[in-house]
Write an enzyme that holds these catalytic residues in place. Sequence first.
Site, PDB file in Angstrom:
ATOM      1  N   THR A   1      17.912  15.517  76.944  1.00  0.00           N
ATOM      2  CA  THR A   1      19.081  14.977  77.634  1.00  0.00           C
ATOM      3  C   THR A   1      19.902  14.127  76.678  1.00  0.00           C
ATOM      4  O   THR A   1      19.356  13.365  75.884  1.00  0.00           O
ATOM      5  CB  THR A   1      18.642  14.133  78.842  1.00  0.00           C
ATOM      6  OG1 THR A   1      17.905  14.963  79.741  1.00  0.00           O
ATOM      7  CG2 THR A   1      19.845  13.558  79.579  1.00  0.00           C
TER       8      THR A   1
ATOM      9  N   GLU B   1       9.767  13.619  83.044  1.00  0.00           N
ATOM     10  CA  GLU B   1       8.892  12.548  82.542  1.00  0.00           C
ATOM     11  C   GLU B   1       7.423  12.815  82.872  1.00  0.00           C
ATOM     12  O   GLU B   1       6.675  11.905  83.227  1.00  0.00           O
ATOM     13  CB  GLU B   1       9.305  11.176  83.102  1.00  0.00           C
ATOM     14  CG  GLU B   1      10.704  10.738  82.756  1.00  0.00           C
ATOM     15  CD  GLU B   1      10.892  10.413  81.285  1.00  0.00           C
ATOM     16  OE1 GLU B   1       9.900  10.385  80.543  1.00  0.00           O
ATOM     17  OE2 GLU B   1      12.032  10.205  80.874  1.00  0.00           O
TER      18      GLU B   1
END
Length: 395
Positions: free
Chosen positions: A158, A372
Amino acid sequence: MTTELLSEDEVEIVRLVREFVDEQVKPVVNELEHANTYPEELIDAMKQMGIFGLAIPEPWGDVAVSLPAYCLVTEELSRGWMSLAGAMGGHTVVAKLILAYGTQEQKDRYLPRMATGELRATMALTEPGGGSDLQAMRTVARRDGDDYVISGSKTWITNARKAGLIALMCKTDPEAQPRHKGVSIILVEKDGGDEPGLPGFTLSRDLPKLGYKGVESCEIAFDDMRVPVANLLGDAEGAGFAQMMKGLEVGRLQVASRALGVGRAALEDSLRYAQEREAFGVPIWKHQSIGNYLAEMATKLVAARQLTLHAARAFDAGQRADMEAGMAKLFASEVGMQIALDAIRVHGGYGYSTEFDVERYFRDAPLMIVGEGTNEIQKNVIARQLVKRGNVDPV
């Protein structure tokens, strides 16, 4: 009340972010999201508000806040558009890594510019064939004089185009046993432009995504790219895995807070719609089936928030918080997904329309389940810690 956890200044920061979301984000989010347009003006406004420096204390930053306050700011941003919280998520983890493990020179070099948002950071962990097994990474940095020569690839990065600093997780000793002893973090500097122009560094493509629009997620490759040895995070090789695992406690709480924001937005829209929409002569919230949805959505959201803030307080107190952060991420992301689905049920056919925001919430929510570290990985972390600790005593 959650505000009891915060200082007066932190309460004011959360309030300002809420106003920013209501006044500047919500009026434009649909157009930006459906066009998959990078939100340059909103990011600039976040820089001006000091949002990129919320994890950076003096003397490098001006507006550092506690982790519970940071979580609530993240929730507010995600209530407007989850992508905005994603734009500062990895940045915060890298800031925390440099604060905790960086040399004095690294702190002085990077943190002042990171605090203002002039320098934005991201982290590069996942590899195309590795997924959640970070110890199986194949990206290698071999020492050559005063440089590391890096070869390998990463994916789902990202902010890869817009970031000027990448915390790269790689192997400086591929033969080390156990494997995690050979992992280090190297700070790779680029210019933050779409075409970084670094020898041996390639930004290959933006990955197409179901949701999480507007902010890029890219593949990157290293082909004998040279980075100075001084860019090793900290003073010694082989500490990168433990460093990143601690950093991911913050990352998982940030993802949990994103899920809270998406869930809260879905609940707020549903509550408003259920009072405006009538069926059989009464507002639909008076029908037990719809009222039950609203009650369950609100209860789960509050429970998920309290679990997230509990983990944030533990982290700030210097306690081990890997199990707590894993629980928060697991529960909040599943709750966010369920609330997003229930919001579509409450809205009926309109929930499937791109003219209503609830379809966006439903597309954004799955990211928090897999981001995550997948929720299946979180369960492994929780089970391992349960066995090690032997309990979940609050004291």
